[in-house]
Structure formats: structure tokens, C-alpha cells
Motif scaffolding. Structure first.
Motif, mmCIF file in Angstrom:
data_model
loop_
_atom_site.group_PDB
_atom_site.id
_atom_site.type_symbol
_atom_site.label_atom_id
_atom_site.label_comp_id
_atom_site.label_asym_id
_atom_site.label_seq_id
_atom_site.Cartn_x
_atom_site.Cartn_y
_atom_site.Cartn_z
ATOM 1 N N ARG A 8 -3.870 10.781 24.326
ATOM 2 C CA ARG A 8 -4.638 11.843 24.867
ATOM 3 C C ARG A 8 -5.413 12.888 23.793
ATOM 4 N NH1 ARG A 8 -1.343 13.821 29.947
ATOM 5 N NH2 ARG A 8 -0.714 11.731 30.556
ATOM 6 N N SER A 9 -4.828 12.706 22.689
ATOM 7 C CA SER A 9 -5.103 13.666 21.455
ATOM 8 C C SER A 9 -5.917 12.907 20.565
ATOM 9 C CB SER A 9 -4.250 14.767 20.808
ATOM 10 O OG SER A 9 -3.230 14.102 20.381
ATOM 11 N N GLY A 10 -6.748 13.350 19.674
ATOM 12 C CA GLY A 10 -7.713 12.664 18.775
ATOM 13 C C GLY A 10 -6.677 12.001 17.594
ATOM 14 N N ALA A 11 -5.609 12.498 17.217
ATOM 15 C CA ALA A 11 -4.872 12.179 16.142
ATOM 16 C C ALA A 11 -3.751 11.084 16.330
ATOM 17 C CB ALA A 11 -4.181 13.172 15.193
ATOM 18 N N VAL A 12 -3.243 11.094 17.598
ATOM 19 C CA VAL A 12 -2.271 10.043 18.132
ATOM 20 C C VAL A 12 -3.079 8.899 18.927
ATOM 21 C CG1 VAL A 12 -0.243 9.519 19.705
ATOM 22 C CG2 VAL A 12 -0.520 11.748 18.374
ATOM 23 N N ARG A 13 -3.003 7.716 18.196
ATOM 24 C CA ARG A 13 -3.710 6.520 18.845
ATOM 25 C C ARG A 13 -2.931 5.937 19.960
ATOM 26 N NH1 ARG A 13 -5.943 2.081 15.107
ATOM 27 N NH2 ARG A 13 -7.848 2.346 15.916
ATOM 28 N N SER A 14 -1.554 5.635 19.579
ATOM 29 C CA SER A 14 -0.709 5.168 20.515
ATOM 30 C C SER A 14 0.651 5.313 20.127
ATOM 31 C CB SER A 14 -0.873 3.388 20.919
ATOM 32 O OG SER A 14 -0.712 3.166 19.412
ATOM 33 N N VAL A 15 1.475 5.253 21.450
ATOM 34 C CA VAL A 15 2.871 5.553 21.148
ATOM 35 C C VAL A 15 3.507 4.383 21.953
ATOM 36 C CG1 VAL A 15 2.788 7.812 21.171
ATOM 37 C CG2 VAL A 15 3.308 6.950 23.342
ATOM 38 N N GLY A 16 4.948 4.069 21.379
ATOM 39 C CA GLY A 16 5.754 3.111 22.025
ATOM 40 C C GLY A 16 7.226 3.689 22.022
ATOM 41 N N TYR A 17 8.072 3.039 22.511
ATOM 42 C CA TYR A 17 9.292 3.532 22.693
ATOM 43 C C TYR A 17 10.340 2.278 23.108
ATOM 44 C CZ TYR A 17 13.589 6.271 24.202
ATOM 45 O OH TYR A 17 14.855 6.631 24.040
ATOM 46 N N ASP A 18 11.576 2.108 22.319
ATOM 47 C CA ASP A 18 12.528 1.215 22.738
ATOM 48 C C ASP A 18 13.794 1.788 23.035
ATOM 49 O OD1 ASP A 18 14.667 -0.727 22.743
ATOM 50 O OD2 ASP A 18 13.781 -1.573 20.666
ATOM 51 N N PRO A 19 14.139 1.855 24.445
ATOM 52 C CA PRO A 19 14.954 2.557 25.025
ATOM 53 C C PRO A 19 16.513 2.052 24.530
ATOM 54 C CG PRO A 19 14.106 1.301 26.820
ATOM 55 C CD PRO A 19 13.325 1.111 25.478
ATOM 56 N N LEU A 24 11.145 5.944 18.642
ATOM 57 C CA LEU A 24 9.652 6.114 19.000
ATOM 58 C C LEU A 24 8.715 5.626 18.040
ATOM 59 C CD1 LEU A 24 7.943 7.708 21.100
ATOM 60 C CD2 LEU A 24 8.408 9.833 19.795
ATOM 61 N N LEU A 25 7.662 5.024 18.192
ATOM 62 C CA LEU A 25 6.801 4.738 17.268
ATOM 63 C C LEU A 25 5.530 5.421 17.682
ATOM 64 C CD1 LEU A 25 5.964 2.655 15.039
ATOM 65 C CD2 LEU A 25 5.232 1.293 16.963
ATOM 66 N N VAL A 26 5.215 6.208 16.783
ATOM 67 C CA VAL A 26 3.725 6.892 16.871
ATOM 68 C C VAL A 26 2.701 6.256 15.765
ATOM 69 C CG1 VAL A 26 2.769 9.171 16.744
ATOM 70 C CG2 VAL A 26 5.018 8.782 17.542
ATOM 71 N N ILE A 27 1.614 5.743 16.450
ATOM 72 C CA ILE A 27 0.498 5.303 15.522
ATOM 73 C C ILE A 27 -0.545 6.057 15.659
ATOM 74 C CG2 ILE A 27 -1.049 3.401 15.165
ATOM 75 C CD1 ILE A 27 0.933 1.355 16.550
ATOM 76 N N ALA A 33 1.714 4.573 10.620
ATOM 77 C CA ALA A 33 2.580 4.574 11.803
ATOM 78 C C ALA A 33 3.945 5.436 11.396
ATOM 79 C CB ALA A 33 2.949 3.279 12.244
ATOM 80 N N TYR A 34 4.578 5.991 12.538
ATOM 81 C CA TYR A 34 6.021 6.586 12.230
ATOM 82 C C TYR A 34 6.813 6.322 13.287
ATOM 83 C CZ TYR A 34 2.967 9.634 9.466
ATOM 84 O OH TYR A 34 1.846 10.243 8.602
ATOM 85 N N ARG A 35 8.084 5.799 12.760
ATOM 86 C CA ARG A 35 8.904 5.604 13.609
ATOM 87 C C ARG A 35 10.159 6.650 13.449
ATOM 88 N NH1 ARG A 35 11.550 -0.248 13.152
ATOM 89 N NH2 ARG A 35 11.788 0.425 11.257
#
Length: 79
Positions: A8-19, A24-27, A33-35
């Protein structure tokens, strides 16, 4: 890894999560990308519900969980 696109914000393109691994992956829009390791599912759920994902990451995740940076990834690229 479950994935949510188009943050929803301009700087975060997508997020993913492995339970399973609590990763947590933030692109970002920059394609960096940051894990983050050891992130509880509740934190991921709160990130998805946040009005600003960028602000949530900055205030509730950065500095609290170990982070690895992966420069200039393409969305969908495996790490």
C-alpha cells in the motif's frame, strides 16, 4: 512462501511470509529485498493490515529482527 503483492505504500512493492521458518521477505520499489528472520505470524498479519507498510516495517520490524539484504531482485526470483 505465501505472497501479498502491491504494498500500500510507495516504497514497499511486495511482502511474503513463510510460517514454517518465520521468514518475512520485503521487496522494495528499488528492487532491493530484505529477509527478516524469526518474525511471528501476528507481526506479518499486522503488516498486511497496516495503513502504511513502509512505516510499519520501519517502526515495528527493522532493528527487532535479524535482516539480510538481497540487492536488486526481480519479483518472484527465488532466494
Amino acid at each position: 512462501m505465501s505472497r501479498q503483492s502491491a504494498g500500500r505504500s510507495g516504497a514497499v512493492r511486495s511482502v511474503g511470509y513463510d510460517p514454517t521458518t518465520k521468514a518475512l521477505l520485503v521487496i522494495c520499489e528499488s528492487a532491493d529485498a530484505y529477509r527478516y528472520a524469526g518474525v511471528p505470524k501476528e507481526v506479518y498479519d499486522a503488516l498486511l493490515a497496516a495503513p502504511s507498510r513502509e512505516r510499519f516495517v520501519r517502526e515495528s520490524i527493522e532493528g527487532r529482527y535479524p535482516r539480510e539484504k538481497f540487492p536488486c531482485m526481480m519479483v518472484g526470483e527465488e532466494i
